[in-house]
Design a protein around this motif. Structure first.
Motif, mmCIF file in Angstrom:
data_model
loop_
_atom_site.group_PDB
_atom_site.id
_atom_site.type_symbol
_atom_site.label_atom_id
_atom_site.label_comp_id
_atom_site.label_asym_id
_atom_site.label_seq_id
_atom_site.Cartn_x
_atom_site.Cartn_y
_atom_site.Cartn_z
ATOM 1 N N ARG A 1 26.371 13.631 18.983
ATOM 2 C CA ARG A 1 25.129 12.941 19.328
ATOM 3 C C ARG A 1 24.226 12.934 18.104
ATOM 4 O O ARG A 1 24.124 13.934 17.398
ATOM 5 N N MET B 1 20.412 11.836 16.338
ATOM 6 C CA MET B 1 18.999 11.512 16.536
ATOM 7 C C MET B 1 18.447 11.028 15.198
ATOM 8 O O MET B 1 18.037 11.843 14.346
ATOM 9 N N MET C 1 14.336 -1.240 7.391
ATOM 10 C CA MET C 1 14.285 -1.688 8.793
ATOM 11 C C MET C 1 12.963 -2.401 9.077
ATOM 12 O O MET C 1 12.914 -3.415 9.761
ATOM 13 N N LYS D 1 13.680 20.100 29.957
ATOM 14 C CA LYS D 1 13.202 18.752 29.656
ATOM 15 C C LYS D 1 13.593 17.850 30.824
ATOM 16 O O LYS D 1 14.662 18.046 31.412
ATOM 17 N N GLU E 1 9.517 10.282 24.923
ATOM 18 C CA GLU E 1 9.985 10.374 23.529
ATOM 19 C C GLU E 1 10.543 9.046 23.043
ATOM 20 O O GLU E 1 10.335 8.670 21.887
ATOM 21 N N GLU F 1 9.423 6.606 20.009
ATOM 22 C CA GLU F 1 10.369 6.065 19.014
ATOM 23 C C GLU F 1 10.152 4.555 18.846
ATOM 24 O O GLU F 1 10.156 4.040 17.733
ATOM 25 N N GLY G 1 8.406 2.266 15.485
ATOM 26 C CA GLY G 1 9.041 1.121 14.825
ATOM 27 C C GLY G 1 10.209 1.550 13.963
ATOM 28 O O GLY G 1 10.505 2.742 13.804
ATOM 29 N N GLY G 2 10.874 0.551 13.373
ATOM 30 C CA GLY G 2 11.968 0.854 12.456
ATOM 31 C C GLY G 2 13.253 1.285 13.133
ATOM 32 O O GLY G 2 14.156 1.768 12.463
ATOM 33 N N ARG G 3 13.337 1.143 14.435
ATOM 34 C CA ARG G 3 14.566 1.514 15.149
ATOM 35 C C ARG G 3 15.074 0.289 15.895
ATOM 36 O O ARG G 3 14.343 -0.284 16.710
ATOM 37 N N ASP H 1 20.006 2.280 17.266
ATOM 38 C CA ASP H 1 19.356 3.560 16.982
ATOM 39 C C ASP H 1 18.737 4.132 18.253
ATOM 40 O O ASP H 1 18.831 5.337 18.513
ATOM 41 N N VAL I 1 21.532 5.527 20.596
ATOM 42 C CA VAL I 1 22.082 6.844 20.233
ATOM 43 C C VAL I 1 21.015 7.931 20.385
ATOM 44 O O VAL I 1 21.321 9.061 20.759
ATOM 45 N N SER I 2 19.754 7.564 20.125
ATOM 46 C CA SER I 2 18.661 8.535 20.311
ATOM 47 C C SER I 2 18.562 8.937 21.778
ATOM 48 O O SER I 2 18.399 10.116 22.114
ATOM 49 N N ASP J 1 20.921 8.827 24.000
ATOM 50 C CA ASP J 1 22.091 9.641 24.330
ATOM 51 C C ASP J 1 21.840 11.106 23.928
ATOM 52 O O ASP J 1 22.140 12.026 24.688
ATOM 53 N N TYR J 2 21.255 11.292 22.769
ATOM 54 C CA TYR J 2 20.943 12.638 22.266
ATOM 55 C C TYR J 2 19.903 13.306 23.179
ATOM 56 O O TYR J 2 20.076 14.441 23.605
ATOM 57 N N LEU J 3 18.835 12.564 23.476
ATOM 58 C CA LEU J 3 17.750 13.142 24.275
ATOM 59 C C LEU J 3 18.202 13.442 25.701
ATOM 60 O O LEU J 3 17.791 14.445 26.298
ATOM 61 N N ALA K 1 21.221 14.260 26.546
ATOM 62 C CA ALA K 1 22.038 15.476 26.450
ATOM 63 C C ALA K 1 21.149 16.706 26.360
ATOM 64 O O ALA K 1 21.446 17.749 26.956
ATOM 65 N N GLU K 2 20.041 16.577 25.641
ATOM 66 C CA GLU K 2 19.082 17.688 25.555
ATOM 67 C C GLU K 2 18.474 18.005 26.919
ATOM 68 O O GLU K 2 18.106 19.147 27.196
#
Lengths: 239, 247
Positions: free
Chosen positions: A127, A129, A200, B53, B61, B65, B69-71, B75, B78-79, B81-83, B85-86
């Motif tokens: 994963r 971030m 970006m 959480k 969160e 993100e 901006g910039g994502r 991005d 995947v962010s 997916d990470y969050l 999982a957290e």
């Protein structure tokens, strides 16, 4: 200065140091049997080794070089591999370097990034971030029992990158030696992320007013970003 | 398989969900996602788990993100997916995801769509998913539960609770479609009382759950239902779950 030149120099200096001190081990994975693809869910109770848990140090870095110098097919381990780890959770640093030509920077970056994101191996969950430049992985007991190594992960990442047009070589560095060693990558990771964020922003916001941009310092240092900006601004003007 | 436990407030949905989670925790080799979709967060308590959480924290969160901006979408995916999982609280082969209580005002429809897709994607990686739904019809009506395979309706013996269950089935048939549906009558005094409910409804009745001192004690003392011993209520719930195909 080329896009990731500063970060490449920083990583190469770190690699020299690790190799010089004997803590960096190099593996040539060009003829390695690929680890099979597979589902990416590994629960805690199934985990043999966790790398870069959010409560531990984790740094992920993806850069490229158009000027050569990429040690194609090489995976460098700084610290224990899966079977050697003394604890069930270790800090984790991951550096992926692609070599080749990347003429359309934004599209090239997305292709390279997606090739890394989309690498999925059986018994291994990963994963990412991006805003924290961190990566969090788990190796299942089953995969560890079948001999899964970080070299397999590195080989898969290299294969995935080299399947892209324009990528002629790739190398990967994994750091598991401890928090201090992982944190040595922090400067390069933050710098690379600032460059990516600036790129970006140029593409997504189409705002080329340097006076109001928070990435002006980045563009002042990385000349390739100014070229991208100029190219985009000209494209906008002609469109 | 994704099973959602729905019904009027106070009929025992969380107890049924907790027993379902416990039953799945005893099935070796099956990984189960347990979603506490009730903002009150009762299922986490019933299972003795303390989420660090919630899904609402993840939502906040991701909004940050997006604002930063910039994502691009990849991005953000995947962010997320990470969050997510957290946000999972793991116990053996179970992983609990608590929805939490939204506190911030404003419309974040796009974020909510991304979240819904991410949860469905997450559920797809597990062998079974149980959702302890918010009381009433809102989550079904807003298509929050659009990919559910089975809606397990829970009622007590009151006419009002059975009526709410009937309404939920109607909405589910319209908004989800193709899912299985069955009614579990909770806290019935005896077979006669449960039979009276069954005769008064056109819902497919899976069974009835007797009042049970063991369940009452576990509730009253906030003991983890993952430790619930065999008892009449547990047996009745497990029998009904077998009919749904969850176990």
């Amino acid at each position: 200065m080329a896009l990731f030149e500063e970060q490449l120099t920083e990583v190469r200096n770190l690699l020299d140091g690790w190799r010089g001190s004997g803590s960096g081990r190099d593996f040539d994975c060009s003829a390695r049997e690929p680890w099979p693809d597979g589902p990416s869910l590994v629960l805690e109770e199934e985990t043999a080794l966790e790398l870069g848990n959010p409560s531990a140090a984790s740094i992920s870095l993806l850069i490229w070089s158009e000027g050569g110098g990429v040690e194609d097919g090489k995976v460098t381990l700084v610290g224990p591999d899966v079977a050697e780890a003394a604890s069930a959770s270790v800090p984790f640093g991951q550096v992926v370097i692609a070599g080749g030509t990347f003429p359309d920077e934004y599209e090239s970056y997305r292709d390279v990034r997606d090739a890394v994101y989309d690498t999925r191996l059986a018994g291994f969950s990963v994963r990412t971030m991006p805003s924290r430049q961190s990566v969090w992985c788990r190796v299942s007991r089953d995969a560890a029992g079948r001999g899964f190594s970080l070299v397999d992960l590195g080989a898969a990442l290299i294969d995935s990158l080299k399947s892209l047009d324009g990528v002629s070589g790739a190398q990967v560095v994994f750091v598991t030696a401890g928090v201090d060693e992982v944190k040595k990558l922090a400067g390069a990771a933050a710098g690379a992320q600032r460059i990516v964020d600036a790129m970006m922003k140029m593409y997504s916001e189409e705002n080329y007013d340097c006076e109001t941009c928070e990435y002006q310092d980045v563009c002042d240092t990385v000349m390739d970003l100014k070229k991208i900006r100029q190219k985009l601004a000209e494209g906008k003007g002609s469109g | 398989m994704i099973l959602s436990v729905c019904g009027k407030g106070g009929v025992g949905k969380t107890t049924v969900s907790a027993v379902a989670a416990q039953a799945l925790s005893r099935e070796d080799g099956r990984r189960a996602l347990v979603v506490d979709a009730d903002p009150a967060g009762g299922l986490a308590v019933a299972l003795g788990l303390e989420p660090r959480k919630t899904l609402n924290d993840v939502r906040k969160e991701i909004i940050e993100e997006v604002k930063a901006g910039g994502r691009d979408e990849k991005d953000l995916a995947v962010s997320l997916d990470y969050l997510l999982a957290e946000a999972l609280t793991e116990q053996g082969n179970l992983a609990l995801l608590s929805i939490g209580r939204p506190e911030d005002a404003g419309c974040y429809c796009k974020v909510n769509v991304i979240l819904k897709d991410a949860i469905e994607g997450l559920a797809g990686r597990f062998d079974a998913t149980i959702i302890d739904a918010e009381a009433g019809i809102e989550q079904v009506n807003r298509k929050v539960l659009s990919s559910v395979d089975y809606v397990l309706l829970v009622s007590d013996t009151s006419a009002k609770a059975v009526k709410v269950a009937r309404t939920i089935k109607g909405v589910a048939d319209q908004m989800i479609g193709g899912q299985g549906t069955g009614l579990l009558v909770n806290r019935a005094r005896d077979a006669d009382e449960a039979g009276a409910v069954e005769r008064g409804t056109d819902l497919d009745v899976l069974g009835w759950v007797p009042e049970d001192d063991t369940v009452r004690r576990f509730d009253g003392e906030e003991l983890s239902f993952l430790e619930l011993p065999d008892c009449p209520a547990r047996a009745a719930i497990v029998t009904a779950l077998e009919k749904t195909g969850l176990i």
